[in-house]
Design an enzyme around this catalytic site. Sequence first.
Site, PDB file in Angstrom:
ATOM      1  CE1 TYR A   1      -6.110 -17.195  21.301  1.00  0.00           C
ATOM      2  CE2 TYR A   1      -5.296 -19.316  21.387  1.00  0.00           C
ATOM      3  CZ  TYR A   1      -5.325 -17.937  21.833  1.00  0.00           C
ATOM      4  OH  TYR A   1      -4.094 -17.041  22.176  1.00  0.00           O
TER       5      TYR A   1
ATOM      6  CD  GLU B   1      -2.996 -16.744  28.316  1.00  0.00           C
ATOM      7  OE1 GLU B   1      -1.833 -16.352  28.923  1.00  0.00           O
ATOM      8  OE2 GLU B   1      -3.613 -16.352  27.360  1.00  0.00           O
TER       9      GLU B   1
ATOM     10  CG  HIS C   1       3.759 -14.206  22.973  1.00  0.00           C
ATOM     11  ND1 HIS C   1       2.863 -12.981  21.765  1.00  0.00           N
ATOM     12  CD2 HIS C   1       2.688 -14.139  23.662  1.00  0.00           C
ATOM     13  CE1 HIS C   1       1.765 -12.963  22.010  1.00  0.00           C
ATOM     14  NE2 HIS C   1       1.344 -13.831  23.145  1.00  0.00           N
TER      15      HIS C   1
ATOM     16  CG  ASN D   1      -0.514 -22.219  23.179  1.00  0.00           C
ATOM     17  OD1 ASN D   1      -0.364 -22.101  24.582  1.00  0.00           O
ATOM     18  ND2 ASN D   1      -1.061 -21.812  22.857  1.00  0.00           N
TER      19      ASN D   1
ATOM     20  CE1 TYR E   1      13.626 -38.995  67.740  1.00  0.00           C
ATOM     21  CE2 TYR E   1      12.761 -37.626  66.821  1.00  0.00           C
ATOM     22  CZ  TYR E   1      12.301 -38.411  67.644  1.00  0.00           C
ATOM     23  OH  TYR E   1      11.363 -38.361  68.337  1.00  0.00           O
TER      24      TYR E   1
ATOM     25  CG  PHE F   1      -2.162 -23.957  27.584  1.00  0.00           C
ATOM     26  CD1 PHE F   1      -2.022 -23.035  28.438  1.00  0.00           C
ATOM     27  CD2 PHE F   1      -3.251 -23.989  26.538  1.00  0.00           C
ATOM     28  CE1 PHE F   1      -3.403 -22.542  28.889  1.00  0.00           C
ATOM     29  CE2 PHE F   1      -4.342 -23.615  26.684  1.00  0.00           C
ATOM     30  CZ  PHE F   1      -4.539 -22.338  27.851  1.00  0.00           C
TER      31      PHE F   1
ATOM     32  NE  ARG G   1      15.960 -43.366  67.621  1.00  0.00           N
ATOM     33  CZ  ARG G   1      14.846 -43.177  68.059  1.00  0.00           C
ATOM     34  NH1 ARG G   1      14.053 -43.028  68.062  1.00  0.00           N
ATOM     35  NH2 ARG G   1      15.235 -41.682  68.773  1.00  0.00           N
TER      36      ARG G   1
END
Length: 526
Positions: A58, A417, A88, A200, A284, A332, A287
């Site tokens: 791949y 994906e 990309h 990646n 609170y 990844f 405290r």
Amino acid sequence: MPQNTPPFAYGKDPLTAGKALALARGEAGGVLSEPVLRKVRASQQAVEAIVAAGDPVYGVNTGFGPLCTTRISAADTRQLQLNILKSHSVGVGQPVRQEIARLMLVLKLHALAQGYSGVREQTLKRILWHLEEGIIPVVPSQGSVGASGDLAPLAHLFLPLIGLGEVQCGETTCPAGEVLTARGMEPLALGPKEGLALINGTQFIAAHAVVVVEKMHSCLSQADIIGAMMIEGLQGSVKPFHKKLHQLRPFQGVQHVAGRIRSLLKGSEILEDHIDCDRVQDPYSLRCIPQVHGASRNAWLHLKELVETELNAVTDNPVIIDEALTISGGNFHGQPLAMALDYACLAASELGNISDRRIYLALEGNSTGLPALLMENTGLNSGYMMLQYTSAALASENKGLCFPASADSIPTSMGQEDHVSMGSISGRKALRVLENVEKILAIELLTAAQAFEFRKPLKSGWFLEQAHALVRRRVAFAREDRVFATDIEKGLEIIRSRELIGLLDSFSETKKLSLKTPLDPLFETY
């Protein structure tokens, strides 16, 4: 870093958030040692052998994502890597600040240098060159879904390697190709798998996480100091911080905060003055400082531990173990950091939330000796009323940002994906929340200092007196209304500069005031 500290060895030395920041800021140097380069060459040779053998692997001789069954000829494997950086690079939005981009370069270089990605020696050296020369790629902030890695941001980060995209040189943004030409350098011709190895990974998420670790640590440390000053201003009780109480419910972060508050209040005349008062217990927001700040401390510790694992991990795909074994897995995937960042985002928001409650409490006028709105002549003057409006707005905005990005997933890549982490959004949101928390803490610092003033001539412990003096050197006591936005900006400068932390550290080092707890190694380093 000390002058005698050897340079960081990428791919070999363990990386921490602090070291990553030092490398990104130029406060430390890094090298590619010969043993590391031997591993890198062996991995690259394994990829070349795979290409020569023709067996499908791949991203080496196949297409990407849903195109993983499309075979690529040996002649086209280099063009394939060039194309992946181009295709990309689809990021949008404002660019991340240079520090984030620098961190991405540091983290990617360290991951690739471990020798499991098949990249070439010259590619690593070119990334190091960008860092050393301060020629930092422009990276859009939006476009990553956090798996398969931070594809779009990393593609933009490495476009300059092939002469495309933009870079920043100081404050100037220029086309990367022009900068390379001016420096007498040629774009790289990527080898098999290199483009995929570059994009990646989780370095966009991890870079944000590193900054979150540092900024959240700063907010936590200063919140304890400011909370202690507010206890003095409102004449709160020291009993809720008693060591024996917290031994009965021994959460590490809670014990650490309680110990810090006890140390900060030590020697206070203000505490002694109201030790026999009729008030049974405080609200609170005073405290429960150990329980709330401490829970956020634990969340910070959890994030820090996971970040340190990720910084030294190989998040590429496929991973080249050797020529005979390549593994197409899911290293990844950003989920391990995405969930921790969402947790940290909530923890940071709560730090601002309780801070806003203390600000409100200080304005009510229910504490002996404190006027309502922290000013004597109100009516004509509004006093500190509107400062709490701002802290309320910021606290509310943070609550809206707390929805966990990692709870969402949108399938991408034609279903290949089909579960993604959205960790990039987790990181960006956590930073936004922390920047708001810094502003809230700045307002509480001003409010606490104003309340503190009404306790004079009584004195607090030595450190809190010095901390109050630090504030007063920047912001005067308010006797009447003025443009308080200017005061808030000065308070924010104190928070962002971490002067209070520096003051605390200097006192601890000179032993003028002991503020160490047994849990300091856990909560004071990263």
